[in-house]
Every structure is written in C-alpha cells, then in structure tokens.
Design a protein around this motif. Structure first.
Motif, mmCIF file in Angstrom:
data_model
loop_
_atom_site.group_PDB
_atom_site.id
_atom_site.type_symbol
_atom_site.label_atom_id
_atom_site.label_comp_id
_atom_site.label_asym_id
_atom_site.label_seq_id
_atom_site.Cartn_x
_atom_site.Cartn_y
_atom_site.Cartn_z
ATOM 1 N N GLY A 124 -7.227 -6.760 -16.669
ATOM 2 C CA GLY A 124 -7.870 -5.617 -16.029
ATOM 3 C C GLY A 124 -7.309 -5.347 -14.643
ATOM 4 O O GLY A 124 -7.068 -4.198 -14.262
ATOM 5 N N LEU A 125 -7.103 -6.403 -13.879
ATOM 6 C CA LEU A 125 -6.520 -6.248 -12.549
ATOM 7 C C LEU A 125 -5.136 -5.619 -12.625
ATOM 8 O O LEU A 125 -4.806 -4.692 -11.880
ATOM 9 C CB LEU A 125 -6.462 -7.608 -11.841
ATOM 10 N N LEU A 126 -4.319 -6.103 -13.545
ATOM 11 C CA LEU A 126 -2.939 -5.618 -13.646
ATOM 12 C C LEU A 126 -2.875 -4.178 -14.152
ATOM 13 O O LEU A 126 -1.850 -3.511 -13.976
ATOM 14 C CB LEU A 126 -2.146 -6.543 -14.559
ATOM 15 N N ALA A 127 -3.948 -3.689 -14.764
ATOM 16 C CA ALA A 127 -3.982 -2.308 -15.245
ATOM 17 C C ALA A 127 -4.427 -1.317 -14.177
ATOM 18 O O ALA A 127 -4.351 -0.101 -14.400
ATOM 19 C CB ALA A 127 -4.904 -2.208 -16.466
ATOM 20 N N LEU A 128 -4.868 -1.788 -13.023
ATOM 21 C CA LEU A 128 -5.305 -0.893 -11.956
ATOM 22 C C LEU A 128 -4.161 0.005 -11.493
ATOM 23 O O LEU A 128 -3.013 -0.436 -11.397
ATOM 24 C CB LEU A 128 -5.811 -1.707 -10.758
ATOM 25 N N PRO A 129 -4.448 1.262 -11.149
ATOM 26 C CA PRO A 129 -3.395 2.133 -10.595
ATOM 27 C C PRO A 129 -2.704 1.523 -9.379
ATOM 28 O O PRO A 129 -1.488 1.686 -9.203
ATOM 29 C CB PRO A 129 -4.173 3.400 -10.222
ATOM 30 N N ALA A 130 -3.449 0.801 -8.550
ATOM 31 C CA ALA A 130 -2.868 0.204 -7.344
ATOM 32 C C ALA A 130 -1.854 -0.881 -7.649
ATOM 33 O O ALA A 130 -1.082 -1.284 -6.766
ATOM 34 C CB ALA A 130 -3.984 -0.374 -6.464
ATOM 35 N N MET A 131 -1.826 -1.376 -8.903
ATOM 36 C CA MET A 131 -0.919 -2.457 -9.279
ATOM 37 C C MET A 131 0.258 -1.974 -10.128
ATOM 38 O O MET A 131 0.993 -2.785 -10.673
ATOM 39 C CB MET A 131 -1.690 -3.542 -10.028
ATOM 40 N N GLN A 132 0.445 -0.659 -10.230
ATOM 41 C CA GLN A 132 1.482 -0.145 -11.127
ATOM 42 C C GLN A 132 2.850 -0.014 -10.449
ATOM 43 O O GLN A 132 3.847 -0.500 -10.954
ATOM 44 C CB GLN A 132 1.043 1.204 -11.709
ATOM 45 N N GLN A 133 2.917 0.657 -9.324
ATOM 46 C CA GLN A 133 4.199 0.934 -8.666
ATOM 47 C C GLN A 133 4.416 -0.098 -7.553
ATOM 48 O O GLN A 133 4.117 0.152 -6.389
ATOM 49 C CB GLN A 133 4.202 2.366 -8.106
ATOM 50 N N LEU A 134 4.951 -1.243 -7.927
ATOM 51 C CA LEU A 134 5.078 -2.342 -6.973
ATOM 52 C C LEU A 134 6.515 -2.605 -6.528
ATOM 53 O O LEU A 134 6.728 -3.423 -5.624
ATOM 54 C CB LEU A 134 4.510 -3.638 -7.581
ATOM 55 N N ARG A 135 7.477 -1.938 -7.124
ATOM 56 C CA ARG A 135 8.876 -2.225 -6.802
ATOM 57 C C ARG A 135 9.141 -2.008 -5.314
ATOM 58 O O ARG A 135 8.827 -0.962 -4.754
ATOM 59 C CB ARG A 135 9.818 -1.355 -7.633
ATOM 60 N N GLY A 136 9.701 -3.049 -4.686
ATOM 61 C CA GLY A 136 10.035 -2.989 -3.277
ATOM 62 C C GLY A 136 8.882 -3.293 -2.333
ATOM 63 O O GLY A 136 9.078 -3.320 -1.117
ATOM 64 N N LEU A 137 7.690 -3.532 -2.884
ATOM 65 C CA LEU A 137 6.528 -3.816 -2.037
ATOM 66 C C LEU A 137 6.357 -5.319 -1.829
ATOM 67 O O LEU A 137 6.862 -6.131 -2.600
ATOM 68 C CB LEU A 137 5.256 -3.240 -2.672
ATOM 69 N N ARG A 138 5.635 -5.649 -0.771
ATOM 70 C CA ARG A 138 5.251 -7.043 -0.520
ATOM 71 C C ARG A 138 3.828 -7.239 -1.002
ATOM 72 O O ARG A 138 2.921 -6.513 -0.580
ATOM 73 C CB ARG A 138 5.346 -7.388 0.968
ATOM 74 N N VAL A 139 3.630 -8.226 -1.876
ATOM 75 C CA VAL A 139 2.310 -8.482 -2.449
ATOM 76 C C VAL A 139 1.916 -9.925 -2.167
ATOM 77 O O VAL A 139 2.643 -10.860 -2.525
ATOM 78 C CB VAL A 139 2.297 -8.222 -3.967
#
Length: 263
Positions: A124-139
């Motif tokens: 469920g967490l990984l399906a959140l919109p906030a977790m979709q476009q992560l390329r180049g981001l720091r998480v």
C-alpha cells in the motif's frame, strides 16, 4: 487471497482469548480492543524495543531534513525518530507513513502533512502517488534493522538514492517455560493476531511440537495478504484477513472468525 477460511461458529457466550505478539510493553491497545469484544489477551512478546539515542543516529536523522521523501515504517520508528529530531523540521510534504497508526504518531509530533495509504502495508505504501516518481530523489527510510526489505528494494529500483536510518532495534526475548506451559493449557477457542511475520518466525522455534500443532490448527487473523501467505507457508490452516494492522481491526477480525452470527 485464495484459501481463506469461512468463519466457524462458536457459541456467543464462549470465553475466548487473543494471542498478541506485540513487542514487550505494547499490548495495551490490542488488549483494550479485544476486551471490548469479550476477549482476554495473552501477551507473548518476541522482543523488546530499544530506542537509539547516540550521536551517530541523531546526525543521521538530522540529515533526513534534506531528503525528498522520509518514509516511516512503524509507529515505533516515528516515536524513536522524534527523540532524535523535532519532526516538524522535515521538509513539508516529504513525510510518508506505512499506515494510519504511524501517521497519527507523526502528526502528534508536529508533521502537518503525512502521505499514508488506506492499505496499511508495504504494498500500500509503495502504491502511493508520492512514491511513484522517485528517480533522482533522496529517500530516507526510517526503520529498524531487519524487516521491510520490500520497501527498501523498491525505492532503489525506482531510481532513488536510499538512505536507511535505523532509529531503534529489536532485542529478542526468550519464551519462558512458564509461558509455554500457560499456552499449552490455554483452552480453545483462541485466535492468533498476526501483524508481523518476523515476530511469528521469532516465536515459532520456541514452541514444542504439541503446541505448534495446536497453533497451526487455531484461527489466525493476518493484517495483510502477505502475512496470511506467510502463515500458510508455515503450516497454519485457519486463515482470516483483517482489514488492516490496527488493534481494532485485528480484534474485530478475530471476533468475526469465531462469532460470525454476531456480525
């Protein structure tokens, strides 16, 4: 999931028990939820939680202020992180929680906006919109050693730079002979509340064969399909899916598994 059991009828006046495998000292919310439904709770803690307060952990948590996403994997992770950093200092809109229980802790510690899924598990967490476009981001992944490998792997696979921040640890607790004796003597019906696969796998090696057989024939309420599948792989046969991992959801599913006529 396939193979879920239909509830089996138990007389409404039956005394029943809910077995909780929460960390030491963290059974109260499940105990209260179960008591409202007429159950007695048996606490069986596989570990106790120890918060990290060292300077290295404090510095790691401080670095999360510069991250594009800060993912908290449990209420315990949120509580531990709040001891290391005022959580209101995290970047606005960056905070992600695995579920509503974690989100509540974060809000209580000053996070105005929290992204949290209605399906309260890794998927469920990984399906959140906030977790979709992560390329180049720091998480930053705020968690404890072990567990939640799916989240870490997917964050990296989606092109983010992953920073793991372990803010607490689980210290295993042996299951005493007295506890084993009590569990062997526990009269049916009882239900196992399953919200952590790691907890179940930690406890099982302590169970003598007779007790393991009893458990495998008892109803299990799992907080997610993934946990139900794990229980099936471990030989459990009476599987019921709760709406989520919150204490009220687990207790309600356990009650429904035994008393369908009351639903």
């Amino acid at each position: 999931m396939h193979g879920m059991n239909r509830p089996a009828y138990v007389p409404a006046d039956t005394v029943w028990h809910l077995i909780s495998m929460r960390p030491q000292g963290q059974h109260d919310t499940l105990r209260s939820a179960a008591a409202r439904l007429g159950a007695r709770t048996v606490a069986l803690s596989p570990w106790r939680l120890q918060m990290r307060t060292d300077e290295a952990s404090r510095a790691q948590m401080a670095s999360a202020r510069d991250c594009d996403r800060v993912v908290f994997t449990s209420p315990a992770a949120a509580e531990a992180a709040a001891r290391l950093l005022p959580l209101g200092e995290l970047r606005a809109g960056s905070v992600v929680a695995v579920g509503e229980g974690t989100a509540r802790v974060l809000r209580r510690h000053g996070v105005a906006k929290v992204h949290a899924p209605s399906r309260m598990d890794s998927e469920g967490l990984l399906a959140l919109p906030a977790m979709q476009q992560l390329r180049g981001l720091r998480v930053a992944l705020v968690t404890a050693p072990g567990g939640r490998g799916v989240i870490a792997a997917q964050i990296s696979a989606r092109g983010a730079t992953l920073q793991r921040i372990d803010v607490y640890e689980r210290l295993p607790l042996p299951v005493s002979k007295a506890t084993i004796a009590r569990l062997l003597a526990l009269p049916p019906p009882y239900v196992l509340a399953l919200s952590s696969g790691e907890a179940l796998q930690t406890v099982l090696p302590y169970l003598p064969p007779a007790l393991l057989e009893q458990w495998q024939q008892a109803p299990v309420v799992a907080a997610s399909e993934r946990l139900a599948e794990l229980a099936a792989e471990l030989g459990f046969s009476q599987l019921h899916l709760a709406a989520g991992p919150l204490p009220g959801q687990l207790a309600s599913a356990a009650h429904a598994a035994l008393f369908p006529a009351a639903g």
